[in-house]
Write a protein that holds these residues in place. Structure first.
Motif, short mmCIF file in Angstrom:
data_model
loop_
_atom_site.label_atom_id
_atom_site.label_comp_id
_atom_site.label_asym_id
_atom_site.label_seq_id
_atom_site.Cartn_x
_atom_site.Cartn_y
_atom_site.Cartn_z
N GLU A 288 0.85 -1.21 0.00
CA GLU A 288 0.00 0.00 0.00
C GLU A 288 0.88 1.25 0.00
O GLU A 288 0.67 2.18 -0.79
CB GLU A 288 -0.92 0.02 1.24
CG GLU A 288 -2.13 -0.88 1.13
CD GLU A 288 -3.11 -0.67 2.30
OE1 GLU A 288 -2.85 0.21 3.16
OE2 GLU A 288 -4.12 -1.38 2.34
N GLY A 289 1.90 1.23 0.84
CA GLY A 289 2.80 2.38 0.92
C GLY A 289 3.55 2.61 -0.37
O GLY A 289 3.66 3.74 -0.87
N ALA A 290 4.05 1.53 -0.96
CA ALA A 290 4.82 1.65 -2.20
C ALA A 290 3.95 2.21 -3.32
O ALA A 290 4.37 3.11 -4.06
CB ALA A 290 5.39 0.29 -2.59
N VAL B 210 -4.28 3.80 -0.07
CA VAL B 210 -4.46 2.75 -1.07
C VAL B 210 -5.24 1.58 -0.48
O VAL B 210 -5.03 1.21 0.68
CB VAL B 210 -3.09 2.23 -1.58
CG1 VAL B 210 -3.26 1.05 -2.51
CG2 VAL B 210 -2.31 3.35 -2.25
N SER B 211 -6.14 1.00 -1.28
CA SER B 211 -6.79 -0.25 -0.91
C SER B 211 -6.42 -1.31 -1.93
O SER B 211 -6.51 -1.08 -3.14
CB SER B 211 -8.31 -0.11 -0.88
OG SER B 211 -8.91 -1.40 -0.84
N LEU B 212 -5.99 -2.47 -1.44
CA LEU B 212 -5.57 -3.57 -2.32
C LEU B 212 -6.73 -4.51 -2.62
O LEU B 212 -6.55 -5.57 -3.21
CB LEU B 212 -4.43 -4.34 -1.66
CG LEU B 212 -3.21 -3.52 -1.25
CD1 LEU B 212 -2.25 -4.38 -0.42
CD2 LEU B 212 -2.52 -2.95 -2.47
N HIS B 213 -7.92 -4.11 -2.20
CA HIS B 213 -9.09 -4.97 -2.22
C HIS B 213 -9.56 -5.42 -3.61
O HIS B 213 -9.81 -6.62 -3.82
CB HIS B 213 -10.22 -4.25 -1.48
CG HIS B 213 -11.50 -4.99 -1.34
ND1 HIS B 213 -11.71 -5.91 -0.34
CD2 HIS B 213 -12.64 -4.95 -2.07
CE1 HIS B 213 -12.94 -6.40 -0.46
NE2 HIS B 213 -13.51 -5.84 -1.50
N GLN C 172 -7.05 3.91 -10.11
CA GLN C 172 -6.89 2.47 -9.89
C GLN C 172 -5.68 2.00 -10.69
O GLN C 172 -5.33 2.60 -11.72
CB GLN C 172 -8.15 1.70 -10.27
CG GLN C 172 -8.08 0.79 -11.49
CD GLN C 172 -8.23 1.58 -12.80
OE1 GLN C 172 -8.60 2.74 -12.77
NE2 GLN C 172 -7.91 0.96 -13.91
N LEU C 173 -5.04 0.98 -10.18
CA LEU C 173 -3.86 0.42 -10.85
C LEU C 173 -4.15 -1.01 -11.27
O LEU C 173 -4.94 -1.70 -10.61
CB LEU C 173 -2.66 0.43 -9.90
CG LEU C 173 -2.20 1.80 -9.41
CD1 LEU C 173 -1.20 1.64 -8.28
CD2 LEU C 173 -1.59 2.58 -10.57
N ASN C 174 -3.55 -1.45 -12.36
CA ASN C 174 -3.69 -2.85 -12.78
C ASN C 174 -2.36 -3.54 -12.53
O ASN C 174 -1.43 -3.40 -13.31
CB ASN C 174 -4.06 -2.91 -14.26
CG ASN C 174 -5.46 -2.40 -14.52
OD1 ASN C 174 -5.98 -1.58 -13.76
ND2 ASN C 174 -6.08 -2.90 -15.56
N PRO D 126 -5.81 -2.47 -7.32
CA PRO D 126 -5.80 -1.57 -6.17
C PRO D 126 -6.32 -0.19 -6.53
O PRO D 126 -6.15 0.27 -7.67
CB PRO D 126 -4.32 -1.50 -5.78
CG PRO D 126 -3.73 -2.77 -6.28
CD PRO D 126 -4.50 -3.09 -7.53
N VAL D 127 -6.96 0.46 -5.58
CA VAL D 127 -7.46 1.81 -5.81
C VAL D 127 -6.80 2.76 -4.80
O VAL D 127 -6.70 2.45 -3.62
CB VAL D 127 -9.00 1.86 -5.73
CG1 VAL D 127 -9.50 1.35 -4.39
CG2 VAL D 127 -9.53 3.24 -6.03
#
Ligand SMILES: Cc1ncc(COP(=O)(O)O)c(C=O)c1O
Ligand SMILES: Cc1ncc(COP(=O)(O)O)c(C=O)c1O
Lengths: 519, 449, 519, 449
Positions: free
Chosen positions: A153-155, A165-168, A299-301, A319-320
């Protein structure tokens, strides 16, 4: 002198492509097809075979059917496979060889970032401490997993310039949905429900689909002739009922939205938000942070920018990341740190809740961590620069025959067009299929929709210049073939064990499962 | 950096071709203010040995992964994964390809998905299954949305209270934007642990859109799906069966046979390690009549120019990349490689093996329950169960702590999810558990050790 | 009904083969070749590329060249590969697809027992406790490995009916050498050096080669017209200078030596020993134990009977088993048990010593254990019976066109002949190459030497009847082709990316390495 | 049984085709007495989970594999193995094929072996290398036998005493039948630890067949190979260099450059885990002039019918399957998959990486030696060393025991192999070791902890 050798090799490859025998226009169906095709599991079955040896029932145990009552149990699973272990292995090993894959072929599928997936990442994810960890394990017995998630999340916050950040989310589209629902909750919290989201005409299909799912009405913004969004257009559309602009940057033409900062200001003035679709983050690492562009949500892929394998269509992870003011709305659960120890926090009244079970696609998160550790800050920064170098190199070399759809400089991918439809009645699909004959996976085609017959090419940072040259040479060769022998291209592929597949037929009379009676 | 092939001379030559002086020329058009602050403040890159050391030590700190006898379940299950599954899913041709948009270069993936779709229809007793969803919870939400498309006029969604909280929450989130829909919770019978059919019947009217019932439910109980489906369909609504332990479908009557219109669930039990909760794989099956309302990708049979059988993605007109804001779902990337793992797993188990394994799970779970009962730890519910069951553990927290000291993960305390279930513990048993573990568990829970 | 379906499938496959398009006699070199061929690592290199990131030198360390002195160091490794990790992966992944393998194709290579290699075995060998274990680890910290070796020695003794086993030899041929040297030591110990070893004309090449290495002179025994050894022949040859008879049973014609017991008696009367080459043990599991045949020494090939992967030519393992009177001569080290604990024993004055470093190919031993555990006593017994069933089924079905070289019943493999050389000037090599077009790896050919144009077929117990039928149909099809269109067979293969390879050319002007100047 | 496909009806149909009543008919011709006593008395077959449990517990008992900081070397080395090596050697196409007798179906194996052969010639500085031998020890024995074929009249084999005992013993065993050959041991200088060149010179006459010198030797010392080779060749004999830590060849002058005629060794350092000692991979390189006397398989370049480049096994007339009792060796199955692992490893390391890694090993080993020296644990020998060195540990056994209590495998006591080296300890250092381990080692050996 080694330099020369490399040049020589590049040249050699180029020559090889030149010298390729032109395959016959309509070759006989080769025997290879009969040899390489693989019958279905069901067709390879025989009564009584099994690849499993189940531990025998312990003496004294009653049979399950007796325990549950026959009324609850089925007698059989008609038609279910019956194969030995060696048969199963051979079946799937042979099937695997019918696939192209990034690890084996150049795979410049635009918008998908088919970069090299380090094999170490898969080994890390399969460490017993990660793979055998049950999601309901008490936090103090899963400390390493929680710390890994916190680190990631931090990175990702650092990489995107966002606050939380949420990794959900399970994939990019679910990340979009999470972001849009947060947006919805945010506006309501501020007492003003908003019902519209602006989306440029270049947007990926998941963007409008996610908007509908989140209850928003889509307002289409037109990108200008140069292929980007003007602040003026957004100003024109940004009514008080507009919740946000959802934009991909670089956009799907592969160009950086130059007015993004101004656009963000316009939106924020109107109390609207900027949602940035980060699927194209591979262009931005160490180049520009979404957070600094004024994005409120991105959001990231991980299966694109962060190298987790695409798996024939997933699993990925989406993650968003958000700015502070949206953090309270992030999906559940959140990570909480008490002293050294991490745990899950479910007590977040403003959260939109969850969009899937448990804590995200953890196995993919481990892979992304392994990738980020491998590249580090410096490597990530190089990655985008090399990706941009490759895209512009291909674009420049192909310019004479496949001009760019836009005059703007390309970022990590380029979108090209061609005049072969007019000149030779050869369309983009034909070109894509012919590329297969050269052992190259085609680019994304017919997308973005704003470009007629688009070829969307994303070479990524991990392909050699020799490979890019081979691709360019193949494209030029195909251009020439289209003029000299169009039928050859229209009927491609010719050198695979299978020729062109009739997709229309599949839709006309859907056969979506095997059935015994079919045999 | 070991992943980057670009030599100095490559970079130079490529820049020359482009007509740029340096790499930064290529991004000169990006606003300077953005570039100036774009530096990524992370440690420099590490080599393999360093990464193995770093992630290895994190993995080692997850002592719950291997150092305990485990009875955890509740939607994620500990089954043996055959080596064949790892060997096949590790194949670069499967792992590093993407959605099979080019069928000529994707027959490995498309044929395997076609086999997956077929086996899901065989297990669920329905006519059509899609190529996969993210997981069981999101598949359940998508099923409700699908039902809504099939019966747009109806407004009331009946969710069994005995469903997994994650599933109920996910449905709630997915539906949050559809404000005209009403979520109604159908209670469970406190004695049997099964969904209260009378309560369902009370709301089974023309407002009912669909019923969503676990099969088995979150307590491991084999719900009276047949009756529930009948009630639902009699009201003209859509019966949705949700399965988180799909191994049960190898032994129990199929949802389709019992009248369900849509069967969804989680496939993790089929060849996927728990992985702290993901990735698993969602599945969805339905009746052919509802095909056009189905979300997700579908692989269909076709042929090539020479009439040779082939497979390809089909009916894409339902999907986001064609239909955009009118698509049946926003799903794009799904869980294809996990579906492949399930396909390999099911092929290995086979027609006989899957049923045998399901039976072993039932038999062992009941032996465990008997062992606990004889130690005074009694079952909370009376209805038949598959491989999980709920017991009264008195002070659940204390019991769990006692068990942990005996290196046992005894299960899950349910009161935080169902306040009415104070002291209740969910105990999950698979073929990985042994009688000696049952004895240790009984000792720990009964406090005699 | 499922039974029927299976029949249907078998029929289907047969039909498919029938319907295979006959490939053109001399097809154009297909473009596929250019696409599928893989340049050498050296040709894909470019100065400065590397797939390794070495930990940077710690501050203060002197450079290695400075430490050792430049005089000891080389400046460079001219021509050594320079590739990125993704290049290396793609290179070898693409190369792998140019191989046939048992896991993917039917591979009835006679005398090699190409049975299914369970993937679990490889996972077991890669457990950290086994793979990371250093050979010099103190015994009490390697207790599990030593116990595994002891267990395997016991299991192999039980399977062969011998008294003692050494896991030391690296392969079958080294097991032979160990056995022959023990024989030599045994005779000397008894005060009478013997210099001759009898070997039947059907023997595998390693047998005579090992004899020479062990200092024995080879005396060739002729097998009779029926293909086996007669006790009379041995009686004729067994002089006082004969140390032993070295015989494979079943012999390389795939038939059981019926007079083996009588032969053993003859030898023992003369003070000679019986060495049994156990490479064909896959025929004997639970059928007949070498120890009971009177064998004094037998070596086993774990990479054949016990399923360790053949690896493109090894590694294997060739344990040697002996009767009590030869135990003192077994190679070093031996396992010794003190109470519970196992350790290595080097104090064996009569031992022949060691033939390799450390304690044997341990990684292969783990795999063989995993296999033996999987089958158990019952499974091993079934294995040989199914292997024999398959061999006789293929033999019977092919009899009309490819008669057996012997009238005796076959065990786990059959040796067939044909008249196509006379009838159509098509030889066995041509048939083998044509089989490749059907996706089948050819049998062993031209061996045993006593059979003209031999086809040595070993189907093993793990192949389905459908696969055997496909093979039989292909062979019949080829027989027909040889008569109707001999050129088609003589120029095979046609459907692989590569056509027939000119092996003579390679020997005429040996090019055994890549060299820069060649470029 | 999960590996067997034969159904009842298959067996029946196949027996009918053959004309047999039952499976036992097929072995009726095997003497009844043999069949009667052939039953295999082993436990019944186990499923995967049971095997994992059984072998897993054995593996767990090898605590020396992972629970200790290790300084063990002596012919087997602890280097990082890149994941790529495992991924490639696990490919079924490589792992389940056999010796490439059919080149058209084996280009993957043959091209990789051709690359292996090439890289071995590049590392050894010689002209030709074979496809692999079993291991370093047997390759050394084969090298002596090869020398004997090259110079059949000469009788004396000079073995350096500073070679690994396993290697010397293996040579002795392989030569035991050639009674006319005489093995002479060349002592090492007690001060330097290098082979005593004067002693070698004394036997360097026309009886000398070959000299066999470690490079580096068993003490990790970089032998004066150039001088030794010169002495040997001046006597008309054959200089054989033996390398057990081939990483050294990435940094040290090549044996060929120093005048060796044959270079052999062990390739385990190149991408193979220690595996308790095997399988590793032997390599052998020589001069083109001696090609016909070389043992083992060779892959050569050729072309197909259409002139396309291809590779195949060649010069088989040296080998057992053609030449039989007159073959250059009895080797048949070699260590091909291990050679592939080495090929992948070397390709990953590459021209620059291999040298850097070798340098790191030298630097770390010398830092370790310095750390020990400053703790009073001094080097036994004076000559330059690569990544192993010998120290005086006083009571070696006691020192090792102390270290073990501190979870350190400090190295190997040499007195059991070289009685004259009482108290000597061989300490091996690789890139896997760290300064903190050096400090702990120093503390343990010095007895200050
Ligand atoms: C620009 C863009 N946005 C969103 C998505 C959706 O991401 P996913 O497929 O992971 O749901 C994609 C990937 O296809 C994309 O290219
Ligand atoms: C009958 C026979 N004996 C001996 C051998 C030699 O075994 P290896 O190749 O393991 O050295 C073989 C295998 O090729 C064989 O078939």
């Amino acid at each position: 002198m080694v330099g020369e050798r490399k040049m020589a090799t590049a040249g050699k490859i180029a020559r090889e492509v030149e010298q390729m025998q032109t395959p016959p226009v309509a070759p006989e169906a080769p025997a290879a097809a009969d040899v390489r095709s693989v019958p279905l599991l069901f067709e390879e079955s025989a009564a009584g075979r099994s690849g499993a040896d189940i531990i025998a029932r312990t003496a004294g145990d009653r049979d399950a059917a007796a325990i549950l009552g026959a009324a609850l149990c089925r007698d059989d699973i008609p038609g279910f496979p019956e194969l030995s272990e060696p048969q199963v292995m051979r079946h799937f090993l042979r099937l695997s060889q019918l696939n192209f894959g990034q690890a084996l072929q150049f795979y410049p599928l635009g918008s998908c970032t088919m970069k090299y997936n380090p094999v170490l990442n898969d080994e890390m994810a399969s460490l017993t401490g990660f793979s055998a960890l049950h999601p309901m394990t008490p936090a103090h017995l899963a400390a390493g997993a929680l710390e890994l998630m916190a680190w990631l999340e931090g990175a990702l916050a650092e990489i995107t310039g966002m606050d939380a950040v949420s990794l959900h989310p399970a994939a990019g589209a679910q990340g979009e949905l999470a972001g849009l629902l947060m947006m919805r909750a945010y506006h309501r919290k501020r007492g003003a429900a908003r019902h519209k989201v602006i989306i440029p005409d270049t947007a990926h299909g998941t963007n409008p689909a996610s908007c509908t799912l989140a209850g928003f009405e889509v307002v289409v913004a037109r990108s200008n002739r140069r292929g980007f969004l003007e602040a003026a257009e957004i100003r024109r559309l940004a009514s008080d009922d507009v919740a946000a602009l959802m934009v991909t940057n670089p956009n799907t033409l592969g160009i950086f939205e130059p007015e993004i900062a101004a656009i963000a200001d316009v939106l924020h003035e109107r109390g609207a938000l900027l949602y940035l679709d980060g699927a194209n983050m591979n262009a931005l690492l160490g180049v520009a942070k979404p957070g600094h562009m004024g994005a409120d949500i991105v959001q990231l892929n991980l299966h694109k920018t962060f190298s987790t394998p695409h798996g024939g269509g997933g699993p990925g992870a989406g993650p968003v990341a958000v700015k502070k003011h949206l953090a309270p709305f992030l999906p559940l659960p959140r990570l909480r740190q008490d002293g050294e120890a991490w745990s899950f926090d479910y007590d977040r009244p403003d959260s939109i809740g969850r969009l899937r079970g448990f804590h995200g696609n953890f196995g993919m998160l481990v892979r992304a961590c392994s990738f980020i550790l491998a590249l580090g800050g410096n490597g990530l920064t190089e990655a985008s620069r090399f990706a941009i170098l490759a895209a512009n190199y291909v674009r420049t070399r192909l310019e004479p025959h496949f001009p760019s759809a836009t005059a703007e400089p390309s970022m990590h991918e380029c979108v090209l067009t061609h005049d072969l439809e007019k000149r030779a009645d050869v369309n983009t699909l034909d070109i894509a299929k012919r590329l297969l004959d050269f052992g190259i996976h085609p680019p994304t085609i017919y997308f973005p929709l704003v470009v007629h017959g688009a070829l969307m090419i994303e070479p990524t940072e991990t392909e050699t210049r020799e490979t890019l040259d081979t691709f360019v040479n193949a494209m030029e060769r195909i251009y020439a073939e289209a003029l000299s022998n169009p039928e050859l291209v229209r009927t491609a592929p010719h050198t695979l064990w299978l020729s062109r597949v009739d997709e229309a037929h599949a839709a006309r009379r859907p056969v979506l499962r095997w059935q015994p009676d079919k045999e | 950096m070991r992943f980057f092939p670009h030599t100095e001379s490559d970079i130079r030559a490529m820049l020359d071709t482009i007509g740029a002086r340096g790499l930064d020329d290529l991004i000169a058009h990006v606003p300077a203010s953005l570039r100036a602050s774009a530096a990524i403040n992370l440690a420099p890159g590490k080599n393999e040995a360093e990464i193995v050391a770093e992630l290895g030590s994190l993995a080692a700190r997850n002592t719950g992964a291997s150092a305990f006898a485990s009875f955890l379940g509740f939607g994620a299950y500990r089954h043996h994964v055959p080596a064949a599954v790892r060997a096949i899913t590790a194949r670069a041709e499967f792992a590093t390809s993407y959605t099979p948009y080019q069928p000529e270069a994707s027959q490995g993936t498309t044929e395997a998905i076609f086999e997956f779709q077929t086996m899901i229809t065989q297990l669920t007793g329905l006519e059509v299954a899609n190529a996969s969803m993210y997981d069981g919870a999101s598949a359940t939400a998508e099923a409700v949305l699908m039902a809504h498309r099939v019966a747009p006029k109806r407004k009331r969604v009946a969710l069994a209270r005995a469903l997994w909280p994650d599933y109920r929450d996910t449905v709630r989130t997915y539906l949050s934007a559809l404000e005209h829909l009403e979520l109604v919770e159908v209670p469970f019978d406190p004695q049997s642990g099964a969904t209260d059919l009378a309560a369902l019947e009370r709301i089974a009217d023309d407002r009912l859109l669909c019923s969503v019932i676990g099969y088995p439910n979150a307590f491991g109980i084999v719900e009276p799906l047949g009756e529930a489906a009948a009630l639902t369909r009699r009201a003209g609504a859509i019966a949705i069966a949700v399965t988180a332990e799909p191994l049960a479908l190898g032994l129990l009557k199929s949802p389709g046979e019992l009248g369900a219109d849509i069967a969804v669930g989680e496939g993790q039990s089929f060849g996927l390690a728990p992985q702290f909760g993901g990735p698993g794989v969602g599945f969805m099956a339905a009746r052919m009549a509802h095909l056009r309302q189905m979300p997700g990708r579908l692989v269909g049979e076709t042929h090539d120019r020479f009439g040779r059988r082939a497979w390809c993605l089909t009916l894409a007109t339902r999907e986001q990349h064609i239909r955009r804001e009118r698509a049946t779902s926003n799903i794009c990337t799904n869980h294809s490689l996990c579906a492949l793992a399930a396909t390999v797993y099911l092929a290995m188990m086979g027609r006989r093996g899957l049923r045998e394994l399901a039976s072993r799970n039932v038999e062992l779970a009941h032996r465990a329950a008997a062992t606990l009962a004889s130690a005074g730890i009694c079952a909370r519910f009376g209805a038949p169960f598959f491989n999980e069951f709920v017991v009264n553990a008195g002070d659940a927290a204390a019991a769990l702590a006692r068990a942990e000291r005996a290196t046992i993960l005894a299960g899950l305390a349910l009161d935080s999810y169902w306040p009415e279930l104070g002291g209740a513990l969910l105990v999950s048993v698979t073929e990985m558990n042994t009688q000696s573990e049952f004895d240790r568990l009984a000792g720990a829970l009964a406090g005699v050790n």
